[in-house]
Write a protein that holds these residues in place. Structure first.
Motif, PDB file in Angstrom:
ATOM      1  N   PHE A   1       0.858  -1.180   0.000  1.00  0.00           N
ATOM      2  CA  PHE A   1       0.000   0.000   0.000  1.00  0.00           C
ATOM      3  C   PHE A   1       0.901   1.240   0.000  1.00  0.00           C
ATOM      4  O   PHE A   1       1.476   1.606   1.020  1.00  0.00           O
ATOM      5  N   ASP A   2       1.030   1.865  -1.166  1.00  0.00           N
ATOM      6  CA  ASP A   2       1.860   3.059  -1.304  1.00  0.00           C
ATOM      7  C   ASP A   2       1.207   3.981  -2.328  1.00  0.00           C
ATOM      8  O   ASP A   2       0.044   3.787  -2.683  1.00  0.00           O
ATOM      9  N   ASN A   3       1.937   4.954  -2.811  1.00  0.00           N
ATOM     10  CA  ASN A   3       1.364   5.918  -3.744  1.00  0.00           C
ATOM     11  C   ASN A   3       1.755   5.650  -5.194  1.00  0.00           C
ATOM     12  O   ASN A   3       1.524   6.481  -6.074  1.00  0.00           O
ATOM     13  N   ALA A   4       2.358   4.492  -5.474  1.00  0.00           N
ATOM     14  CA  ALA A   4       2.831   4.195  -6.822  1.00  0.00           C
ATOM     15  C   ALA A   4       1.697   4.122  -7.837  1.00  0.00           C
ATOM     16  O   ALA A   4       1.909   4.392  -9.033  1.00  0.00           O
ATOM     17  N   PHE A   5       0.505   3.773  -7.395  1.00  0.00           N
ATOM     18  CA  PHE A   5      -0.652   3.717  -8.287  1.00  0.00           C
ATOM     19  C   PHE A   5      -0.841   5.029  -9.034  1.00  0.00           C
ATOM     20  O   PHE A   5      -1.193   5.043 -10.225  1.00  0.00           O
ATOM     21  N   PHE A   6      -0.582   6.135  -8.350  1.00  0.00           N
ATOM     22  CA  PHE A   6      -0.819   7.436  -8.976  1.00  0.00           C
ATOM     23  C   PHE A   6       0.199   7.739 -10.078  1.00  0.00           C
ATOM     24  O   PHE A   6      -0.099   8.509 -10.996  1.00  0.00           O
ATOM     25  N   GLU A   7       1.383   7.142 -10.004  1.00  0.00           N
ATOM     26  CA  GLU A   7       2.355   7.341 -11.074  1.00  0.00           C
ATOM     27  C   GLU A   7       1.828   6.801 -12.395  1.00  0.00           C
ATOM     28  O   GLU A   7       2.029   7.406 -13.460  1.00  0.00           O
ATOM     29  N   SER A   8       1.149   5.650 -12.340  1.00  0.00           N
ATOM     30  CA  SER A   8       0.603   5.083 -13.574  1.00  0.00           C
ATOM     31  C   SER A   8      -0.428   6.011 -14.206  1.00  0.00           C
ATOM     32  O   SER A   8      -0.527   6.099 -15.436  1.00  0.00           O
ATOM     33  N   LEU A   9      -1.183   6.732 -13.384  1.00  0.00           N
ATOM     34  CA  LEU A   9      -2.168   7.671 -13.918  1.00  0.00           C
ATOM     35  C   LEU A   9      -1.467   8.856 -14.580  1.00  0.00           C
ATOM     36  O   LEU A   9      -1.894   9.331 -15.642  1.00  0.00           O
ATOM     37  N   LEU A  10      -0.389   9.357 -13.966  1.00  0.00           N
ATOM     38  CA  LEU A  10       0.382  10.440 -14.563  1.00  0.00           C
ATOM     39  C   LEU A  10       0.936  10.037 -15.926  1.00  0.00           C
ATOM     40  O   LEU A  10       1.028  10.864 -16.842  1.00  0.00           O
TER      41      LEU A  10
ATOM     42  N   SER B   1      -7.094  15.997 -11.344  1.00  0.00           N
ATOM     43  CA  SER B   1      -5.699  15.747 -11.737  1.00  0.00           C
ATOM     44  C   SER B   1      -4.702  16.370 -10.767  1.00  0.00           C
ATOM     45  O   SER B   1      -3.641  15.788 -10.498  1.00  0.00           O
ATOM     46  N   HIS B   2      -5.049  17.538 -10.206  1.00  0.00           N
ATOM     47  CA  HIS B   2      -4.121  18.165  -9.262  1.00  0.00           C
ATOM     48  C   HIS B   2      -4.007  17.347  -7.968  1.00  0.00           C
ATOM     49  O   HIS B   2      -2.973  17.366  -7.302  1.00  0.00           O
ATOM     50  N   ILE B   3      -5.075  16.606  -7.630  1.00  0.00           N
ATOM     51  CA  ILE B   3      -5.033  15.748  -6.444  1.00  0.00           C
ATOM     52  C   ILE B   3      -4.152  14.538  -6.724  1.00  0.00           C
ATOM     53  O   ILE B   3      -3.362  14.109  -5.871  1.00  0.00           O
ATOM     54  N   VAL B   4      -4.273  13.979  -7.927  1.00  0.00           N
ATOM     55  CA  VAL B   4      -3.397  12.878  -8.328  1.00  0.00           C
ATOM     56  C   VAL B   4      -1.939  13.320  -8.272  1.00  0.00           C
ATOM     57  O   VAL B   4      -1.078  12.606  -7.742  1.00  0.00           O
ATOM     58  N   ASP B   5      -1.651  14.509  -8.827  1.00  0.00           N
ATOM     59  CA  ASP B   5      -0.287  15.051  -8.773  1.00  0.00           C
ATOM     60  C   ASP B   5       0.200  15.167  -7.324  1.00  0.00           C
ATOM     61  O   ASP B   5       1.340  14.814  -7.004  1.00  0.00           O
ATOM     62  N   LYS B   6      -0.674  15.663  -6.462  1.00  0.00           N
ATOM     63  CA  LYS B   6      -0.319  15.852  -5.054  1.00  0.00           C
ATOM     64  C   LYS B   6       0.019  14.529  -4.379  1.00  0.00           C
ATOM     65  O   LYS B   6       1.030  14.417  -3.656  1.00  0.00           O
ATOM     66  N   TYR B   7      -0.798  13.511  -4.616  1.00  0.00           N
ATOM     67  CA  TYR B   7      -0.581  12.230  -3.953  1.00  0.00           C
ATOM     68  C   TYR B   7       0.681  11.533  -4.466  1.00  0.00           C
ATOM     69  O   TYR B   7       1.339  10.807  -3.708  1.00  0.00           O
ATOM     70  N   TRP B   8       1.019  11.729  -5.733  1.00  0.00           N
ATOM     71  CA  TRP B   8       2.254  11.132  -6.235  1.00  0.00           C
ATOM     72  C   TRP B   8       3.467  11.849  -5.653  1.00  0.00           C
ATOM     73  O   TRP B   8       4.476  11.228  -5.321  1.00  0.00           O
ATOM     74  N   ALA B   9       3.358  13.154  -5.478  1.00  0.00           N
ATOM     75  CA  ALA B   9       4.486  13.928  -4.948  1.00  0.00           C
ATOM     76  C   ALA B   9       4.612  13.822  -3.437  1.00  0.00           C
ATOM     77  O   ALA B   9       5.710  13.961  -2.888  1.00  0.00           O
TER      78      ALA B   9
END
Length: 338
Positions: A263-272, A294-302
């Motif tokens: 359980f990490d934030n790597a999922f959001f990288e695939s969306l980017l 999209s800005h929330i996805v960016d935030k969670y990946w960062a």
């Protein structure tokens, strides 16, 4: 027909935007968490948390996928009638369970694990702890055991005496739905756009059946959003190995191909990268309405800590959706008491 579909999509988008702009949501059928508290079982079953944690620890060590199974069960439970254990009910002569819903049949798993935990809890505290509470606690422990965040779980839910396959079919988001529809479904439950993106982040330990992403990988959408990047083409080839154009509906692929058991934030990288496996996931970054998400996805990946905090907050918020019809404490999670 295409013009009509476009008009419908635009109207859905405008509805979702109007709800967001108003800072409100459609009336939820279960918005009274006043019964819930952190100390509900402090005198009647003070060991319940330890029992659930011990059983979940063994289950996840035996099969890490058990974590995703339990998290998904809790999600499906809360989105239908509130968090009331209705998803756990089997069919009887007078009841059709939610296990037959389109998004549940041949997909939901973990029922036997819930049965095992319930048996242990009943042996220690008979007739005290509801199946809905047990599932909420287990979902928290499942998340924690695969590397995710901790949160305190308010308890005191009752188990429903009914189930609704119709509501399960209408209320639970599907992999093929557009972002406007997904936003509206979460808002209807009192969950914000931020809650939605955070909760979808649980797909970091999720798997999907081939039937749910076949159209995306063979219809050209995957290559369109991923812009034919070499790494994305390699990922697409692997997905096609798992999911042929015909047959193999029940074959599964990880929604996070970087670290599918953590359980990490790597999922959001695939969306980017435009490589989300499910259309509904990729919509949060690539659709015309994604300026809301999209800005929330960016935030969670960062910022993985921000993702963890918002996920924990979203799980508490979702878990507080209770069934206003009340209920009972089931002795067996699969059947109402006689």
């Amino acid at each position: 027909m295409a013009r009509f579909d476009l008009l419908t999509c635009c109207l859905q988008a405008l509805l979702a935007l109007a709800l967001i702009a108003a800072g409100t949501f459609l009336p939820s059928q279960a918005q009274d968490p006043s019964r819930l508290s952190l100390s509900y079982y402090s005198k009647t079953c003070p060991t319940v948390q330890d029992i659930v944690r011990s059983e979940m620890d063994c289950a996840v060590k035996a099969n890490p996928r058990n974590a995703a199974f339990i998290i998904r069960l809790h999600f499906h439970d809360c989105f239908v009638q509130g968090c009331d254990g209705s998803v756990l009910l089997d069919d009887t002569a007078i009841l059709i369970g939610e296990k037959h819903a389109d998004q549940s049949a041949n997909s939901l798993q973990g029922f036997e694990l819930v049965d095992k935990i319930k048996e242990k809890v009943e042996a220690e505290c008979p007739g005290v702890v509801s199946c809905a509470d047990l599932l909420a606690i287990a979902a928290r422990d499942a998340t924690l055991l695969v590397g995710g965040p901790y949160w305190d779980v308010p308890v005191g839910r009752l188990d429903s005496k009914t189930a609704s396959v119709d509501l399960a079919n209408s209320d639970i988001p599907t992999p093929q739905q557009n972002l406007a529809t997904l936003i509206a479904k979460f808002l209807e439950k009192g969950l914000s756009v931020t809650d939605m993106v955070a909760l979808v982040g649980s797909h970091t330990v999720g798997m999907s059946r081939c039937v749910n992403f076949r159209d995306r990988i063979y219809g050209g959408d995957f290559l369109l959003t991923s812009k034919n990047e070499p790494a994305s083409q390699l990922h697409l080839a692997k997905l096609k190995e798992v999911c042929p154009a015909d047959g193999g509906d029940d074959n599964v692929a990880g929604l996070d191909y970087y670290s599918p058991s953590v359980f990490d934030n790597a999922f959001f990288e695939s969306l980017l990268q435009g490589s989300g496996v499910l259309n509904s996931d990729q919509e949060m970054y690539s659709s015309f309405l994604s300026f809301q998400t999209s800005h929330i996805v960016d935030k969670y990946w960062a910022d993985p800590e921000a993702f963890f905090k918002d996920f924990a907050d979203g799980m508490v918020k979702m878990g507080n959706i209770t069934n206003p019809e009340g209920g009972e404490v089931r002795k067996n999670c699969r059947f109402i008491n006689t």
